[in-house]
Design a protein around this motif. Sequence first.
Motif, PDB file in Angstrom:
ATOM      1  N   SER A  46       0.839  -1.204   0.000  1.00 48.40           N
ATOM      2  CA  SER A  46       0.000   0.000   0.000  1.00 48.40           C
ATOM      3  C   SER A  46       0.864   1.239   0.000  1.00 48.40           C
ATOM      4  CB  SER A  46      -0.891   0.041   1.240  1.00 48.40           C
ATOM      5  OG  SER A  46      -1.549  -1.175   1.419  1.00 48.40           O
ATOM      6  N   ILE A  50       0.942   4.266  -2.821  1.00 49.43           N
ATOM      7  CA  ILE A  50       0.673   5.675  -2.526  1.00 49.43           C
ATOM      8  C   ILE A  50       1.849   6.546  -2.954  1.00 49.43           C
ATOM      9  CG2 ILE A  50       0.307   7.338  -0.654  1.00 49.43           C
ATOM     10  CD1 ILE A  50      -1.301   5.097   0.768  1.00 49.43           C
ATOM     11  N   MET A  54       0.741   9.130  -5.613  1.00 45.95           N
ATOM     12  CA  MET A  54       0.547  10.450  -5.023  1.00 45.95           C
ATOM     13  C   MET A  54       1.849  11.256  -5.004  1.00 45.95           C
ATOM     14  SD  MET A  54      -2.540  11.097  -4.188  1.00 45.95           S
ATOM     15  CE  MET A  54      -3.954  10.098  -4.621  1.00 45.95           C
ATOM     16  N   ARG A  79      -4.625  18.609  -1.432  1.00 44.91           N
ATOM     17  CA  ARG A  79      -5.624  17.794  -0.745  1.00 44.91           C
ATOM     18  C   ARG A  79      -6.522  17.136  -1.770  1.00 44.91           C
ATOM     19  NH1 ARG A  79      -7.556  20.975   4.574  1.00 44.91           N
ATOM     20  NH2 ARG A  79      -8.750  19.075   4.781  1.00 44.91           N
ATOM     21  N   VAL A  80      -6.587  15.829  -1.733  1.00 45.86           N
ATOM     22  CA  VAL A  80      -7.427  15.089  -2.669  1.00 45.86           C
ATOM     23  C   VAL A  80      -8.521  14.395  -1.862  1.00 45.86           C
ATOM     24  CG1 VAL A  80      -7.493  13.299  -4.435  1.00 45.86           C
ATOM     25  CG2 VAL A  80      -5.448  14.704  -4.163  1.00 45.86           C
ATOM     26  N   GLN A  81      -9.721  14.953  -1.951  1.00 46.05           N
ATOM     27  CA  GLN A  81     -10.816  14.361  -1.194  1.00 46.05           C
ATOM     28  C   GLN A  81     -11.530  13.337  -2.055  1.00 46.05           C
ATOM     29  OE1 GLN A  81     -12.862  17.273   1.141  1.00 46.05           O
ATOM     30  NE2 GLN A  81     -14.675  15.984   1.266  1.00 46.05           N
ATOM     31  N   THR A  82     -11.627  12.109  -1.564  1.00 47.62           N
ATOM     32  CA  THR A  82     -12.321  11.057  -2.288  1.00 47.62           C
ATOM     33  C   THR A  82     -13.514  10.610  -1.455  1.00 47.62           C
ATOM     34  OG1 THR A  82     -11.072   9.268  -1.275  1.00 47.62           O
ATOM     35  CG2 THR A  82     -10.112  10.275  -3.217  1.00 47.62           C
ATOM     36  N   ARG A  83     -14.328   9.742  -2.040  1.00 48.16           N
ATOM     37  CA  ARG A  83     -15.523   9.302  -1.341  1.00 48.16           C
ATOM     38  C   ARG A  83     -15.182   8.594  -0.026  1.00 48.16           C
ATOM     39  NH1 ARG A  83     -18.997   6.213  -5.375  1.00 48.16           N
ATOM     40  NH2 ARG A  83     -17.502   4.630  -4.805  1.00 48.16           N
ATOM     41  N   LYS A  84     -14.080   7.835  -0.036  1.00 51.24           N
ATOM     42  CA  LYS A  84     -13.734   7.051   1.149  1.00 51.24           C
ATOM     43  C   LYS A  84     -12.863   7.795   2.154  1.00 51.24           C
ATOM     44  CE  LYS A  84     -14.106   2.461  -0.841  1.00 51.24           C
ATOM     45  NZ  LYS A  84     -13.360   1.223  -1.115  1.00 51.24           N
ATOM     46  N   PHE A  85     -11.858   8.509   1.662  1.00 54.88           N
ATOM     47  CA  PHE A  85     -10.988   9.237   2.580  1.00 54.88           C
ATOM     48  C   PHE A  85     -10.337  10.417   1.858  1.00 54.88           C
ATOM     49  CE2 PHE A  85      -8.355   6.449   0.307  1.00 54.88           C
ATOM     50  CZ  PHE A  85      -8.662   5.136   0.638  1.00 54.88           C
ATOM     51  N   TYR A  87      -6.698  12.366   0.927  1.00 55.28           N
ATOM     52  CA  TYR A  87      -5.247  12.330   0.889  1.00 55.28           C
ATOM     53  C   TYR A  87      -4.733  13.745   1.138  1.00 55.28           C
ATOM     54  CZ  TYR A  87      -5.696   7.868  -1.637  1.00 55.28           C
ATOM     55  OH  TYR A  87      -6.001   6.586  -2.005  1.00 55.28           O
TER      56      TYR A  87
END
Lengths: 101, 101
Positions: A46, A50, A54, A79-85, A87
Amino acid sequence: MNRVLEDVIHRHAANTDRITAENTLGYVVSDNTTGNVAATSFDNTSAQGIVKHMNGILVGIVQSAVRDLDPTNKLCYLRVQTRKFEYLVAPEELFTITVLQ
Amino acid sequence: MNRVLEDVIHRHAANTDRITAENTLGYVVSDNTTGNVAATSFDNTSAQGIVKHMNGILVGIVQSAVRDLDPTNKLCYLRVQTRKFEYLVAPEELFTITVLQ
């Protein structure tokens, strides 16, 4: 791993533990020169994913986009906002920190 | 320009004016299917630059990176903080809104 980076990570270990214990899902610190994982709370696969996506590809492309729009400007924080969390990517000179929350 | 998009922009014009009057430097709304500028407070050249770099290239790449890391995940919102200002990028299905603050 970079000697300076190792020192920095070691010096801030207590702080890192305190912060990550609360609201974060995990973090990855990567060395900018080699692209290796310097410290992480994730498993190796993981963390490397990343770092590759990223810290590696994305930060470079965003930096280029920012500079293309205004050559005197500089990327500070992503800042990368996704549905789950979310970054949170902080690119520094020697290293890049990515936190998931 | 897309008919639906035109309606949405027109309907929210009052809100847009109120919000942009306060803390923002400006905004750009672009049509996702054509990539054209649908509404903006910038001049045409700046707006097209932002649409090209932020709404076009960047959103696609970030979306790919997010999906590569977790195929069930989806990009919701992107914040690019630079030394001079912050880009807030909200990619929707039909359009993408970018605000500078």
